[in-house]
Design a protein around this motif. Structure first.
Motif, short mmCIF file in Angstrom:
data_model
loop_
_atom_site.label_atom_id
_atom_site.label_comp_id
_atom_site.label_asym_id
_atom_site.label_seq_id
_atom_site.Cartn_x
_atom_site.Cartn_y
_atom_site.Cartn_z
N TYR B 234 40.59 43.43 42.12
CA TYR B 234 41.72 42.61 41.66
C TYR B 234 41.36 41.16 41.38
O TYR B 234 41.87 40.56 40.45
CB TYR B 234 42.90 42.68 42.64
CG TYR B 234 42.58 42.37 44.07
CD1 TYR B 234 42.50 41.07 44.51
CD2 TYR B 234 42.36 43.39 44.99
CE1 TYR B 234 42.20 40.77 45.83
CE2 TYR B 234 42.07 43.10 46.31
CZ TYR B 234 41.99 41.80 46.73
OH TYR B 234 41.69 41.51 48.02
N SER B 235 40.41 40.58 42.17
CA SER B 235 40.16 39.15 41.96
C SER B 235 39.40 38.91 40.66
O SER B 235 39.78 38.05 39.86
CB SER B 235 39.42 38.55 43.15
OG SER B 235 38.30 39.32 43.47
N ALA B 238 41.69 39.75 37.62
CA ALA B 238 42.63 38.68 37.28
C ALA B 238 41.92 37.56 36.52
O ALA B 238 42.46 37.01 35.55
CB ALA B 238 43.28 38.14 38.55
N VAL B 259 42.48 47.36 40.76
CA VAL B 259 43.15 46.07 40.61
C VAL B 259 44.57 46.13 41.19
O VAL B 259 45.26 45.11 41.24
CB VAL B 259 43.24 45.58 39.15
CG1 VAL B 259 41.88 45.52 38.51
CG2 VAL B 259 44.19 46.41 38.33
N PHE B 264 46.59 40.69 42.49
CA PHE B 264 46.27 40.72 41.06
C PHE B 264 47.35 39.96 40.30
O PHE B 264 47.06 39.17 39.40
CB PHE B 264 46.18 42.18 40.60
CG PHE B 264 45.81 42.35 39.15
CD1 PHE B 264 44.56 41.97 38.69
CD2 PHE B 264 46.70 42.92 38.25
CE1 PHE B 264 44.21 42.15 37.36
CE2 PHE B 264 46.35 43.10 36.91
CZ PHE B 264 45.10 42.71 36.47
#
Lengths: 607, 384
Positions: B234-235, B238, B259, B264
């Motif tokens: 997710y990091s 994003a 994600v 996110f």
């Protein structure tokens, strides 16, 4: 064609970001000749203080910047006063280790306070985009560029025209002479650390806003890129650091353009090595500048080593040899196996760093070379495991020495930076050379250790095997140190000009040291590969290189027994502190700092 | 934080040391909990995932206790921090193997740390239940290695079907984490997408520490794809989405289930609006096990939405409980019980049964989501 414009702009934008860290590093290096490994941690602290200010206190941007700058400056002052000033008169390598310890402590404090989950740090600037080429830039890009350039300019003016600035420059040129002229060197150091920390904190906050993301892993990356940029520009040279950063950004961006994303950092570190080899003082060092390092002799100061009587060593070896006969758990044995493997690496590093004075920060790469060689030999060519490990050692000796040879003409800190870069390059080559190393998938199903056809799979047999190998390597190295070769190594470390005048060929002796050291490290990596059964490019990482250096400094540079003692301590301490769960790395960092503070020459002293 | 706090852990281990082997039998029937070992990162670069595991474990344990525990006994875990470092995970492995109270091990997080410890678990005869280990060779380490990690051979064709068949994308740019997971996923995705008739314009692998993707995105733009596929966590997912929108890429973005996290949305902000993603469950999912999981999680953690890693660890603890219910505290019986558990209620799989050959679970659930107004929502079939 328009794409090239975009790559150029992108390179400059990210270079901008690197510059914020590099300027702080350059300032500190300029005055105290210290690569401040805690700068990335201050950057991290700044980002989280910024988060508190923006998200919790809802401060407007100018106030946020001031809050972060003041808070970070305070952290910097505390580091200078309590972490570094007590080490002023000790060996020059002690402060380097202290900054590593401080960065452990700061990173852990942030992680414990804010949890390791990444957080959003919203930008407080209006979200407008300006079209440039095929992409866009926003107000934050301009602000970051503005802060970078303004701070570099202000520092330039400060250093050139203010009285304190003169004092800073005087102190950086000759500390003793400055003191005799009445310059308060402590105050100068304080000022420099405060300014550098304020800059580091603000840059962490701005970069956090830029990516709308802060997390505790950003510290090491910031330090690495900042150090590369700073050294490319000429260590200690503030405008050079800015230009070095922009250059680094450009090289990375063009690297991505030509070869693809996974080659990006490869180009960053290749740039560094090339610059160091061609212009060891950085691109913007003037020819008349005094040598950036004192002679190596003051970098690694001699001290009186602790003499351990032979009977005590024999007794200790005997106790460890018969240990498995006693009711100790396999967990203890496994921990000691780790210590013996780290011990082999530390023997290697203590030889090249301690005995001949080439402080390497990329030693994990040697482990990786040994591990991959042994794994591939045993798997693709069906070489028996015992022989393949020796093959790993030999390959490591040859390849490691060849890789490191360009940095033989460097001194002091520059060797460390070059080896750091070479270590990263090796890891990235392993990642990208898929036909041989299987890339990120790694090598699985590596056969277990075996000797003369017998598999060594019980912890007891692996324990004896690794202990025996380490003892043999230690005895060989001990013999080496007392021979004429060992004396020549130390002569080169203590005064290379005198050694050369005496007729010693520096490169040849440095190669010999790396061949011997590379073999020990390669054997350690080879054993690890067969122990783990699976390796990939992340198995032997930068943290292991830093750990190895910590072991060597802790044990006493060049000290064979010290290297082993240090390995047992640094493998054992985190295990002992397991009871403290999340706090164990914090405690480990504090213990490390205390050790540096009270035994800067290492537990057993430099040999 | 952890289910058994540090003090009881200290007390427990001291008690074992002092009481010695004689009293161990007494523990077995007493009120002492059945203990699982967890090896995972609580410090170091992957620390965030270890803390997410804990949340999922603790929620599952609360529910297991409320339902009467394991045949009347408590279930607990001992979490050892490995920093995802193979040196430490092998030491932890020996620690767990030589601790008679531990009946099964869960973890580690990264492949180097997990698979380095596998030989020790295999030889020591202790199950290594690697619930996030997607490396295709993980369960080949031996018959004590079991995994509920969603096989990428299962997940990626679903994502490819979403992107190509449902969203109608024809020319794709694939950005993937250059790790064993990302690489394996990419290969399965590319194969499936080509099978559905899409063209792969460009694939770019990036390292986990990467923050700046602008130059990568120029490469993507020059390949002129009509969709971006993110095989990311997710990091980094994003970050890529934000920078893609900033440099003016307006293509459809379609992301892997990893994600799926409120983070996110928080980290991506407006840039992740209209991002499509295939997931194993979704907030309004009518399945009872999902409703129970989400409601329980929000109640326990102050309204926080659970994410994919919370779900993995929640499922893993439930699976461990089901296995221990059948297998008891004998380590071999625990291994054999993995082949016997049937239809364990699972957020990820609906109901999970191991394939005894591969020692993995097949047939993950699939939901096609899209981010709408800053929330994950079931895709309504409308183009974006």
């Amino acid at each position: 064609m328009s794409s090239w414009l975009d790559y150029t702009i992108n390179g400059l934008i990210v270079g901008n970001v690197y510059a914020l860290v590099a300027v702080g590093l350059a300032l500190i290096f300029g005055v105290s000749r210290l690569i401040n490994f805690a700068q990335g941690s201050i950057y991290l602290v700044g980002a989280y203080i910024g988060w508190v200010a923006v998200v919790q206190l809802h401060t407007p941007l100018p106030l946020t910047i001031i809050v972060v700058a003041v808070a970070a400056a305070l952290v910097g002052l505390i580091i200078e006063r309590f972490g570094l000033r007590p080490l002023q008169n000790s060996v020059r390598i002690a402060p380097l280790l202290a900054t590593i310890g401080i960065s452990f402590v700061l990173d852990q404090l942030v992680m414990l306070t804010f949890s390791p989950n990444p957080r959003a740090l919203p930008s407080q600037l209006p979200d407008v985009r300006f079209q440039v080429g095929g992409g866009t830039i926003g107000p934050l890009d301009l602000l970051i560029a503005g802060v970078g350039l303004t701070s570099a300019l202000l520092l330039f003016v400060f250093l050139r025209y203010s009285k304190l600035g003169w004092a800073v420059r005087a102190a950086s040129q000759d500390r003793d002479a400055a003191m005799q002229m009445g310059v308060d060197v402590n105050r100068v150091n304080q000022a420099v650390f405060g300014i550098a920390a304020a800059l580091g904190g603000v840059s962490g906050m701005l970069v956090g806003m830029y990516y709308n993301q802060i997390d505790t892993a950003m510290s090491l990356q910031a330090t690495l890129k900042g150090v590369v940029a700073e050294v490319v520009g000429g260590a200690g040279n503030v405008p050079g650091a800015v230009i070095g950063s922009l250059l680094l950004g450009l090289v990375e961006s063009y690297g991505v353009a030509v070869f693809g994303t996974s080659y990006r950092n490869l180009f960053a570190f290749l740039l560094l090595v090339v610059v160091l080899v061609l212009r060891p003082n950085g691109l913007f060092a003037s020819a008349r500048q005094a040598p950036p390092e004192p002679l190596t002799g003051t970098f690694i100061a001699p001290s009186r080593p602790v003499r351990i009587p032979r009977w005590a060593l024999l007794a200790a070896a005997a106790i460890f040899a018969v240990l498995p006969f006693f009711p100790v758990s396999f967990y203890v044995l496994q921990t000691l196996i780790n210590a013996w493997l780290l011990g082999m690496l530390a023997l290697s590093l203590t030889l090249v760093a301690g005995t001949i004075g080439q402080v390497s920060l990329g030693h994990a790469a040697l482990l990786a070379i040994g591990a991959y060689t042994s794994a591939l030999l045993s798997m693709t060519l069906s070489v028996p495991v015992g022989l393949s490990i020796i093959g790993g050692g030999l390959m490591c000796a040859a390849l490691g020495t060849a890789l490191i040879s360009p940095s033989f003409r460097l001194r002091g800190h520059y060797v460390s930076i070059a080896t750091l870069a070479i270590g990263e390059i090796v890891s990235l080559v392993i990642l990208n050379w898929e036909s041989v190393t299987r890339g990120p998938i790694g090598i699985s199903g590596i056969p277990p250790l075996s000797l003369f056809g017998y598999d060594l799979i019980s912890p007891t047999s692996i324990y004896w095997f690794s202990f025996a190998v380490m003892v043999v390597l230690a005895l060989l190295q001990g013999r080496l140190l007392t021979s004429h070769l060992g004396r020549s190594f130390r002569a080169i470390r203590d005064d290379d000009i005198a050694a050369r005048a005496y007729g010693l060929s520096l490169n040849r002796y440095k190669s010999l040291a790396f061949i011997f050291g590379g073999f020990a490290a390669g054997v350690s990596g080879g054993i690890a590969a067969h122990l783990y059964s699976y390796i990939n490019h992340e198995t032997f990482n930068t943290q292991q290189s830093i750990l190895a250096l910590t072991v060597v400094i802790l044990g006493g540079l060049g000290n064979v027994v010290g290297a082993i003692l240090g390995s047992v301590a640094l493998v054992g301490l985190p295990e002992v502190f397991r009871i403290a769960a999340e706090y164990r790395i914090l405690i480990y960092g504090i213990v490390l700092l205390l050790l540096v503070r009270f035994r800067p020459q290492g537990l057993l002293g430099t040999m | 934080m952890s289910n058994i706090d540090r003090r009881s852990l200290v007390k427990g281990s001291l008690a074992v040391m002092m009481a010695g082997a004689a009293s161990r039998a007494a523990f077995a029937q007493s009120s002492e909990p059945i203990l699982l070992g967890v090896s995972g990162p609580l410090t170091g670069p992957n620390a965030q995932y270890g803390t997410q595991w804990k949340q999922g474990f603790d929620l599952a344990l609360d529910e297991i206790m409320a339902a009467g525990g394991i045949n009347g006994r408590k279930l607990a875990y001992q979490f050892e921090d490995s920093q995802s470092d193979p040196r430490q995970s092998v030491a932890i492995a020996q620690k767990f193997v030589s601790d008679p109270r531990i009946v099964m091990e869960l973890g580690d997080f990264s492949s180097p740390a997990s698979m380095a410890a596998s030989p020790i678990y295999q030889r020591g005869g202790l199950v290594q239940f690697g619930f996030t280990n997607s490396h295709p060779d993980f369960t080949k380490g031996g018959d004590f290695m079991w995994s509920t990690s969603v096989s990428q051979a299962d997940e990626q064709p679903l994502l490819a079907a979403y992107a190509v068949k449902r969203l109608g994308l024809k020319k794709l740019a694939v950005l993937h984490l250059n790790t064993d997971w990302g690489r394996t996923s990419r290969d399965y995705f590319v194969k499936a997408a080509k099978g559905y008739g899409a063209e792969i314009a460009v694939t770019e692998g990036y390292i986990a520490e990467e923050r700046d993707f602008r130059s990568t995105l120029v490469r993507v733009r020059d390949a002129s794809p009509d969709g971006l596929i993110l095989i990311s966590y997710y990091s980094d997912g994003a970050l890529i989405a934000r920078q893609a929108r900033q440099v003016g890429l307006k293509q459809v973005i379609c992301a892997a289930s990893s994600v799926y996290s409120p983070k996110f949305l928080e980290l991506g902000g407006e840039a992740v609006e209209d991002v499509h993603l295939g997931t194993r469950y979704f907030p309004e999912d009518p399945r009872p096990e999902v409703k129970k999981f989400i409601a329980g999680f929000k109640a326990k953690y102050g309204g926080q939405e659970p994410d994919a890693f919370n779900a993995y660890s929640y499922d893993a603890m439930n699976m461990a409980a089901a296995v221990v219910k059948i297998g008891g505290t004998d380590r071999r019986a625990v291994r054999d019980a993995f082949a016997k558990v049937k239809d364990v209620s699972s957020v990820i799989f609906g109901s999970a049964t191991f394939d005894v050959e591969s020692r993995r679970v097949k047939g993950a659930m699939n939901a096609e989501l899209v981010v709408r107004k800053g929330q994950f929502a079931l895709w309504d079939g409308k183009p974006t």
